[in-house]
Design a protein around this motif. Structure first.
Motif, PDB file in Angstrom:
ATOM      1  N   VAL A  15       3.396 -43.161  16.970  1.00  0.00           N
ATOM      2  CA  VAL A  15       4.359 -42.711  17.973  1.00  0.00           C
ATOM      3  C   VAL A  15       3.910 -41.348  18.490  1.00  0.00           C
ATOM      4  CG1 VAL A  15       6.740 -41.996  18.361  1.00  0.00           C
ATOM      5  CG2 VAL A  15       6.252 -44.001  16.943  1.00  0.00           C
ATOM      6  N   ASP A  29       6.113 -45.159  22.212  1.00  0.00           N
ATOM      7  CA  ASP A  29       5.322 -46.138  21.477  1.00  0.00           C
ATOM      8  C   ASP A  29       4.729 -47.079  22.504  1.00  0.00           C
ATOM      9  OD1 ASP A  29       4.177 -47.930  19.793  1.00  0.00           O
ATOM     10  OD2 ASP A  29       6.005 -48.488  18.732  1.00  0.00           O
ATOM     11  N   LEU A  32       6.444 -46.916  25.784  1.00  0.00           N
ATOM     12  CA  LEU A  32       7.854 -47.267  25.769  1.00  0.00           C
ATOM     13  C   LEU A  32       8.631 -46.161  25.059  1.00  0.00           C
ATOM     14  CD1 LEU A  32      10.122 -49.403  26.231  1.00  0.00           C
ATOM     15  CD2 LEU A  32       9.607 -50.244  23.918  1.00  0.00           C
ATOM     16  N   VAL A  34      11.030 -44.782  22.704  1.00  0.00           N
ATOM     17  CA  VAL A  34      11.710 -45.316  21.524  1.00  0.00           C
ATOM     18  C   VAL A  34      12.569 -44.254  20.845  1.00  0.00           C
ATOM     19  CG1 VAL A  34      10.002 -47.105  21.108  1.00  0.00           C
ATOM     20  CG2 VAL A  34       9.664 -44.829  20.105  1.00  0.00           C
ATOM     21  N   GLY A  35      12.651 -43.080  21.430  1.00  0.00           N
ATOM     22  CA  GLY A  35      13.489 -42.036  20.862  1.00  0.00           C
ATOM     23  C   GLY A  35      13.566 -40.831  21.795  1.00  0.00           C
ATOM     24  N   ALA A  53      17.096 -42.240  18.134  1.00  0.00           N
ATOM     25  CA  ALA A  53      15.844 -42.979  17.962  1.00  0.00           C
ATOM     26  C   ALA A  53      16.109 -44.424  17.559  1.00  0.00           C
ATOM     27  CB  ALA A  53      14.968 -42.305  16.907  1.00  0.00           C
ATOM     28  N   TRP A  54      15.205 -45.299  17.972  1.00  0.00           N
ATOM     29  CA  TRP A  54      15.350 -46.706  17.677  1.00  0.00           C
ATOM     30  C   TRP A  54      15.067 -47.029  16.218  1.00  0.00           C
ATOM     31  CZ3 TRP A  54      13.007 -50.118  22.184  1.00  0.00           C
ATOM     32  CH2 TRP A  54      13.707 -49.827  23.366  1.00  0.00           C
ATOM     33  N   HIS A  55      14.131 -46.290  15.628  1.00  0.00           N
ATOM     34  CA  HIS A  55      13.741 -46.610  14.250  1.00  0.00           C
ATOM     35  C   HIS A  55      13.294 -45.340  13.532  1.00  0.00           C
ATOM     36  CE1 HIS A  55       9.730 -46.364  15.989  1.00  0.00           C
ATOM     37  NE2 HIS A  55      10.004 -47.384  16.788  1.00  0.00           N
ATOM     38  N   ALA A  58      10.185 -43.213  14.785  1.00  0.00           N
ATOM     39  CA  ALA A  58      10.403 -42.376  15.962  1.00  0.00           C
ATOM     40  C   ALA A  58      11.235 -41.148  15.603  1.00  0.00           C
ATOM     41  CB  ALA A  58      11.094 -43.187  17.051  1.00  0.00           C
TER      42      ALA A  58
END
Length: 263
Positions: A15, A29, A32, A34-35, A53-55, A58
């Motif tokens: 990331v 990412d 894209l 993602v956070g 954040a998505w995950h 990130a």
């Protein structure tokens, strides 16, 4: 504006975190988003950060990149019930500084029992927007000094921690006050943004236990009730037993707890 990417980790799909504007970061990412990270100074001068954040990867990249580009100390606030988010911030080196309970406060005087409450003899309530700014700032300073000399200002709501210049009156129009011939004896601050919130209710040390705080609450909650608001909200530091008793005595219910974290 610093747009130099910040990368972390050895994975080919690492990331990448980029500072996209002042106080704003994106975690990418493969291009894209993602956070997102955000930083802003509160009125008291402290710097608060937040991350969406998505995950975990990130979040961790943002939590690593942002402090590297910001001055310490950094603060954030989380819902204590969100165990996962709290763990993420702890993993990033943040520790618990304070806990506040959020109360839902009814405004209907028939529910609060404040319908017949009047200020003590010789004291009048001056509505918000009508207070003398000089006297307001004077009572604010006096109360702050009294609190600091006793339980410490850290027991007050986070939003009224002194700003660098030592002033906690952010917007004088938000304060109603208890007035006497010798000056102001207490104050209450109500803010209406997304929902009405009691930011502070406080009385001079020598004037406590006279019913002034209850009179201030009766005025503020009655005003909210007449304007159509059924519930107000208030935050109380976990160590402030007097404030907890005051709110619970009028039917307020603790709904959640927030943690202020610091790194």
């Amino acid at each position: 504006m610093d747009t130099k990417p910040f990368t972390s980790g050895l994975s080919e799909n690492a990331v990448v975190v980029t500072r996209v504007a002042d106080g704003q970061w994106h975690a990418l990412d493969d291009d894209l988003v993602v956070g997102r990270g955000h930083a802003e100074h509160r009125p008291d001068g402290r710097l608060f950060v937040s991350i969406d954040a998505w995950h975990d990867a990130a979040f961790d990249r943002l939590a690593e990149a942002m402090p590297a580009q910001l001055p310490a100390p950094l603060y954030t606030v989380v819902d204590e019930a969100d165990v996962e988010l709290t763990a993420r911030w702890r993993r990033a080196g943040f520790t618990v500084r304070r806990r506040e309970w959020e109360y839902a406060v009814p405004t209907d005087p028939r529910v609060t029992g404040l319908d017949a409450v009047l200020p003590p003899s010789g004291v009048t309530i001056v509505p918000a927007g009508q207070a003398d700014e000089r006297l307001l700032r004077a009572v604010d300073r006096a109360i702050r000094e009294e609190v600091e000399a006793s339980v410490g200002w850290q027991s007050m709501p986070a939003e009224v921690i002194p700003r660098p210049e030592g002033d906690t009156v952010v917007d004088p129009s938000k304060y109603a006050v208890a007035a006497a011939p010798e000056g102001y004896l207490g104050l209450i601050r109500v803010v209406r943004v997304k929902r009405p919130r009691i930011g502070l209710v406080a009385v001079r040390a020598g004037e406590q236990r006279r019913g002034i705080a209850r009179a201030l609450l009766a005025h503020a909650l009655g005003t909210l009730h007449r304007s159509g608001s059924a519930v107000a909200w208030a935050e109380v530091h976990e160590s402030n037993q007097a404030a907890s008793a005051l709110f619970e005595g009028i039917g307020a219910r603790p709904m959640s707890s927030n943690l202020e974290l610091v790194r």
